[in-house]
Enzyme design. Structure first.
Site, PDB file in Angstrom:
ATOM      1  N   LYS A  60       0.872  -1.168   0.000  1.00 59.43           N
ATOM      2  CA  LYS A  60       0.000   0.000   0.000  1.00 59.43           C
ATOM      3  C   LYS A  60       0.913   1.223   0.000  1.00 59.43           C
ATOM      4  CE  LYS A  60      -3.248   2.768   2.585  1.00 59.43           C
ATOM      5  NZ  LYS A  60      -3.738   3.121   3.930  1.00 59.43           N
ATOM      6  N   GLY A 119      -7.929   9.747   9.990  1.00 57.71           N
ATOM      7  CA  GLY A 119      -8.221   9.868  11.407  1.00 57.71           C
ATOM      8  C   GLY A 119      -9.232  10.923  11.799  1.00 57.71           C
ATOM      9  N   ALA A 174      -9.507   6.102   4.356  1.00 57.10           N
ATOM     10  CA  ALA A 174      -9.337   7.252   5.251  1.00 57.10           C
ATOM     11  C   ALA A 174     -10.606   8.076   5.392  1.00 57.10           C
ATOM     12  CB  ALA A 174      -8.193   8.166   4.797  1.00 57.10           C
ATOM     13  N   GLY A 175     -10.849   8.505   6.641  1.00 56.13           N
ATOM     14  CA  GLY A 175     -11.943   9.408   6.937  1.00 56.13           C
ATOM     15  C   GLY A 175     -13.226   8.760   7.406  1.00 56.13           C
ATOM     16  N   ALA A 229      -9.358   2.036   9.801  1.00 58.81           N
ATOM     17  CA  ALA A 229      -8.616   1.657  11.008  1.00 58.81           C
ATOM     18  C   ALA A 229      -9.127   2.428  12.212  1.00 58.81           C
ATOM     19  CB  ALA A 229      -7.115   1.892  10.813  1.00 58.81           C
ATOM     20  N   SER A 230      -8.963   3.748  12.188  1.00 59.00           N
ATOM     21  CA  SER A 230      -9.314   4.575  13.350  1.00 59.00           C
ATOM     22  C   SER A 230     -10.764   4.415  13.766  1.00 59.00           C
ATOM     23  CB  SER A 230      -9.032   6.050  13.050  1.00 59.00           C
ATOM     24  OG  SER A 230      -7.658   6.272  12.835  1.00 59.00           O
TER      25      SER A 230
END
EC number: 2.8.1.10
Length: 278
Positions: free
Chosen positions: A107, A168, A194-195, A216-217
């Site tokens: 990635k 994040g 992301a986001g 992830a977050s």
């Protein structure tokens, strides 16, 4: 089924390990998510052990590493170049990952600055092309710019990974039109990256045409990671099914509402009939 670079996955949800507060919670979340592919920053890897059980910053001293955990759970590892800001650093990191983990998947992340964590799209396309020339299957983290996404595909990316919003932030998909446009033009998988803040964001990504979602977050930093992972699993599937089913056209106020049933046969007051009855 999600297919990337000839490899098929039953799950359309890709997990990340960043932000996990403990190995135990991470394991529960991974299992609950049903993911078959999880990304790990190569900076977590400690040299000297290529068995997948090297020590990492997220495990206790002498305990099982993230790589060991993923190996035990049967989850494929997707090494990433998180933290890299130059082509040279990203290529070196990818080469180390291939040597240490025995995978040519990477990635690609090239960050423009530490405050926004937005991708450096100028450096990104050239780096992708160089990695592809070295035999890597590149999954490229990029902005939500359709032009950049197309150039990454032309450079040989196995998948393009546009952000919904900065890493994040949990702001969701700030520009759904662009994500939809990227998906419509792409001939490789588009993975929202992301986001994502909650399950509805993941569902929307799939409804817009994404092949999968990486997060992830949203799971690792929430109050109950396993519960949120379960929600994300179902959200991705719900969004995928909704996209395949085809939503009804949206109507403006000027067009008026549209009844779901015909007015034909509707009961109405008949004066003559009423006089006879009454």
């Amino acid at each position: 089924m999600l297919e990337i670079a000839g490899k098929k996955f039953d799950s359309h949800l890709i997990m990340g390990t960043g932000g996990a507060t403990s190995q135990t919670l991470l394991e529960k979340a991974l299992v609950a998510s049903g993911t078959q592919l999880t990304t790990v920053a190569m900076r977590r890897f400690r040299a000297g052990n290529n068995t997948g059980t090297a020590g990492t910053s997220s495990g206790a001293a002498g305990g099982e590493s993230v790589f060991g955990l993923l190996n035990r759970l049967g989850i494929d590892v997707l090494p990433n170049t998180a933290g890299c800001r130059t082509a040279k650093d990203a290529i070196l990191t990818a080469q180390l990952a291939r040597e240490a983990l025995g995978t040519n998947w990477v990635k690609l992340e090239l960050i423009a600055d530490d405050r926004t964590l937005l991708p450096d799209v100028v450096e990104l396309v050239d780096t992708c092309e160089m990695l592809v020339a070295e035999g890597f299957e590149v999954l490229a983290y990029t902005s939500d710019d359709p032009v950049v996404a197309k150039r990454l595909e032309d450079a040989g990316a196995a998948a393009v990974m546009p952000l919904g919003s900065p890493i994040g932030t949990g702001l969701g998909i700030l520009n759904p039109h662009n994500i939809e446009l990227i998906c419509a033009r792409a001939s490789v998988p588009v993975l929202l990256d992301a986001g994502v803040g909650t399950a509805s964001d993941a569902a929307l990504a799939m409804e817009l045409g994404c092949s999968g979602v990486l997060l992830a977050s949203a799971v690792n930093r929430c109050q109950d990671p396993a519960a949120m992972a379960t929600a994300m699993k179902h959200a991705v599937e719900a969004g995928r099914l909704a996209a395949a089913a085809g939503r009804i056209p949206q109507r403006t106020h000027a067009e008026g509402a549209l009844a779901s049933s015909s007015f034909e046969g509707l009961a109405s007051w008949d004066e003559d009939w009423a006089e006879e009855v009454l």
